[in-house]
Design a protein around this motif. Structure first.
Motif, PDB file in Angstrom:
ATOM      1  N   GLY A   1      36.604 -36.676   9.312  1.00 17.09           N
ATOM      2  CA  GLY A   1      37.763 -36.863   8.920  1.00 17.09           C
ATOM      3  C   GLY A   1      38.183 -37.433   7.550  1.00 17.09           C
ATOM      4  O   GLY A   1      39.230 -37.768   7.152  1.00 17.09           O
ATOM      5  N   THR A   2      37.065 -37.668   6.637  1.00 14.33           N
ATOM      6  CA  THR A   2      37.112 -38.114   5.283  1.00 14.33           C
ATOM      7  C   THR A   2      37.594 -37.055   4.272  1.00 14.33           C
ATOM      8  O   THR A   2      38.581 -37.443   3.413  1.00 14.33           O
ATOM      9  CB  THR A   2      35.834 -38.670   4.682  1.00 14.33           C
ATOM     10  OG1 THR A   2      35.326 -39.778   5.821  1.00 14.33           O
ATOM     11  CG2 THR A   2      35.884 -39.454   3.488  1.00 14.33           C
ATOM     12  N   THR A   3      36.987 -36.023   4.452  1.00  8.05           N
ATOM     13  CA  THR A   3      37.462 -34.877   3.326  1.00  8.05           C
ATOM     14  C   THR A   3      37.702 -33.609   4.462  1.00  8.05           C
ATOM     15  O   THR A   3      37.283 -33.511   5.508  1.00  8.05           O
ATOM     16  CB  THR A   3      36.275 -34.631   2.343  1.00  8.05           C
ATOM     17  OG1 THR A   3      35.115 -34.246   3.227  1.00  8.05           O
ATOM     18  CG2 THR A   3      36.078 -35.492   1.900  1.00  8.05           C
ATOM     19  N   TRP A   4      38.743 -32.720   3.858  1.00 12.48           N
ATOM     20  CA  TRP A   4      39.087 -31.748   4.556  1.00 12.48           C
ATOM     21  C   TRP A   4      38.962 -30.212   3.627  1.00 12.48           C
ATOM     22  O   TRP A   4      39.115 -30.401   2.405  1.00 12.48           O
ATOM     23  CB  TRP A   4      40.511 -31.828   4.703  1.00 12.48           C
ATOM     24  CG  TRP A   4      40.647 -32.853   5.913  1.00 12.48           C
ATOM     25  CD1 TRP A   4      40.902 -33.949   5.350  1.00 12.48           C
ATOM     26  CD2 TRP A   4      40.791 -33.044   7.158  1.00 12.48           C
ATOM     27  NE1 TRP A   4      40.969 -35.168   6.543  1.00 12.48           N
ATOM     28  CE2 TRP A   4      41.235 -34.331   7.663  1.00 12.48           C
ATOM     29  CE3 TRP A   4      40.887 -31.862   8.098  1.00 12.48           C
ATOM     30  CZ2 TRP A   4      41.013 -34.499   8.901  1.00 12.48           C
ATOM     31  CZ3 TRP A   4      40.879 -32.291   9.472  1.00 12.48           C
ATOM     32  CH2 TRP A   4      41.062 -33.327   9.781  1.00 12.48           C
ATOM     33  N   ALA A   5      39.013 -29.260   4.439  1.00 13.86           N
ATOM     34  CA  ALA A   5      38.863 -28.076   3.813  1.00 13.86           C
ATOM     35  C   ALA A   5      39.736 -26.808   4.630  1.00 13.86           C
ATOM     36  O   ALA A   5      39.974 -27.155   5.592  1.00 13.86           O
ATOM     37  CB  ALA A   5      37.496 -27.191   3.771  1.00 13.86           C
ATOM     38  N   PRO A   6      40.219 -25.904   3.799  1.00 13.52           N
ATOM     39  CA  PRO A   6      40.903 -25.004   4.645  1.00 13.52           C
ATOM     40  C   PRO A   6      40.131 -24.173   5.710  1.00 13.52           C
ATOM     41  O   PRO A   6      39.017 -23.840   5.374  1.00 13.52           O
ATOM     42  CB  PRO A   6      41.543 -23.833   3.826  1.00 13.52           C
ATOM     43  CG  PRO A   6      41.259 -24.670   2.320  1.00 13.52           C
ATOM     44  CD  PRO A   6      40.218 -25.314   2.585  1.00 13.52           C
ATOM     45  N   GLY A   7      40.885 -24.083   6.992  1.00 18.40           N
ATOM     46  CA  GLY A   7      40.150 -23.013   8.013  1.00 18.40           C
ATOM     47  C   GLY A   7      40.959 -21.931   8.297  1.00 18.40           C
ATOM     48  O   GLY A   7      41.417 -21.374   7.168  1.00 18.40           O
ATOM     49  N   ALA A   8      40.758 -21.453   9.294  1.00 16.99           N
ATOM     50  CA  ALA A   8      41.366 -20.043   9.700  1.00 16.99           C
ATOM     51  C   ALA A   8      43.120 -20.071   9.269  1.00 16.99           C
ATOM     52  O   ALA A   8      43.589 -21.061   9.695  1.00 16.99           O
ATOM     53  CB  ALA A   8      41.104 -19.556  10.965  1.00 16.99           C
ATOM     54  N   ARG A   9      43.791 -19.061   9.002  1.00 22.47           N
ATOM     55  CA  ARG A   9      45.115 -18.933   8.891  1.00 22.47           C
ATOM     56  C   ARG A   9      45.637 -18.549   9.956  1.00 22.47           C
ATOM     57  O   ARG A   9      45.819 -17.401  10.452  1.00 22.47           O
ATOM     58  CB  ARG A   9      45.595 -18.069   7.634  1.00 22.47           C
ATOM     59  CG  ARG A   9      45.005 -18.847   6.500  1.00 22.47           C
ATOM     60  CD  ARG A   9      45.332 -17.598   5.128  1.00 22.47           C
ATOM     61  NE  ARG A   9      46.736 -17.444   5.044  1.00 22.47           N
ATOM     62  CZ  ARG A   9      47.726 -18.328   4.283  1.00 22.47           C
ATOM     63  NH1 ARG A   9      47.115 -19.320   3.664  1.00 22.47           N
ATOM     64  NH2 ARG A   9      48.887 -18.091   4.325  1.00 22.47           N
ATOM     65  N   LEU A  10      45.970 -19.647  10.851  1.00 20.97           N
ATOM     66  CA  LEU A  10      46.642 -18.883  12.226  1.00 20.97           C
ATOM     67  C   LEU A  10      47.387 -20.362  12.700  1.00 20.97           C
ATOM     68  O   LEU A  10      47.384 -21.354  12.282  1.00 20.97           O
ATOM     69  CB  LEU A  10      45.470 -18.671  13.433  1.00 20.97           C
ATOM     70  CG  LEU A  10      44.593 -19.642  13.796  1.00 20.97           C
ATOM     71  CD1 LEU A  10      44.652 -20.930  14.514  1.00 20.97           C
ATOM     72  CD2 LEU A  10      43.251 -19.159  14.381  1.00 20.97           C
TER      73      LEU A  10
END
Length: 273
Positions: free
Chosen positions: A165-174
């Motif tokens: 939970g420190t850094t984030w990236a986009p996942g699937a668009r749903l």
């Protein structure tokens, strides 16, 4: 028997709006005849806007609500955990541990950013630290295995963290009404039905034969879900679905293991086994 009256919160080892899902025909195993309903333990006082459940290290069931985190004991008595009165819109944790994550909005006594972003606790919610995304994200649904977190904030896709939970990236668009992580990957309840990802929530595919679920929870290799008609289901990694007992409309679901899960409304807790 597929279900028993709730008699304790502690396991022996120490342990939302409904989406109308598009039609996927279910090939699930219905050889287990479910009871008409699962008896519940009623809470001593109603919980305000129940958003999530978690099973802690000692088996205590924790409930994230509109006004903070509460522990539920075997009699149905509820007690506040810690001092926070924040609205835990999203609540998840590593099953059977005291590692908990939450998102939402600050409570009346809080000076935190709105929305909260991601907060974490290693003492079962007694104390919290800001983890990331403060003032930016309000996760409506979250899931974790302790390292990977996947969240949906009601916009146009998932966010994925691989470092707790420190850094984030986009996942699937749903659009995800529910999320779960098991040993084989990430699961999402979507308008098209249950979907599974073995690519870290970057891409999903339909799960053939899955029941029409509206919420889901995972622990280890176990999946538990509640369908549109209020019946509980369980499966090992999305295979051999078993229809269990009817709980009706509930607001939250969590899994301890393949043998036990919990579902709740703001007034009652059900044990599923």
């Amino acid at each position: 028997m597929p279900a028993h009256r709730f008699t304790r919160i502690l396991l022996p080892t120490g342990i939302a709006a409904l989406l109308v899902l598009a039609g996927c025909s279910s090939e699930a195993d219905e050889t287990t005849t479910p009871d008409a309903a699962v008896p519940a333990v009623d809470f001593s006082s109603e919980l305000s806007h129940l958003h999530g459940l978690h099973v802690g290290d000692d088996g205590t069931v924790l409930a994230g609500t509109h006004t903070g985190l509460f522990a539920i004991d075997a009699s149905g008595s509820t007690s506040r955990v810690g001092a926070s009165d924040d609205d835990f819109m999203g609540l998840t944790g590593v099953p059977n541990t005291d590692t908990v994550f939450a998102s939402g909005h600050p409570g009346a006594s809080s000076s935190a950013a709105n929305p909260l972003g991601l907060r974490s606790s290693t003492d079962g919610g007694t104390s919290w630290v800001d983890r990331s995304l403060a003032g930016k994200v309000d996760f409506h649904t979250l899931t974790t295995d302790g390292r990977v977190l996947v969240g949906f904030d009601g916009t146009d896709g998932l966010l994925v963290s691989t470092d707790g939970g420190t850094t984030w990236a986009p996942g699937a668009r749903l659009v995800a009404a529910g999320l779960a992580i098991t040993n084989s990957g990430v699961w999402a309840v979507t308008p098209a039905g249950l979907e599974h990802s073995n690519t870290g929530a970057r891409a999903f595919s339909p799960v053939p034969g899955a029941p029409r679920l509206v919420m889901i929870a995972g622990a280890g290799d176990a999946l538990w879900g509640i369908d549109e008609d209020g019946y509980a289901w369980r499966s090992r990694e999305g295979q051999d679905w078993q229809k269990r007992s009817r709980v009706g409309t509930v607001e939250a679901l969590t899994a301890a293991n393949y043998d036990t899960a919990y579902a709740a409304t703001s007034q009652s807790l059900y044990t599923l086994n």
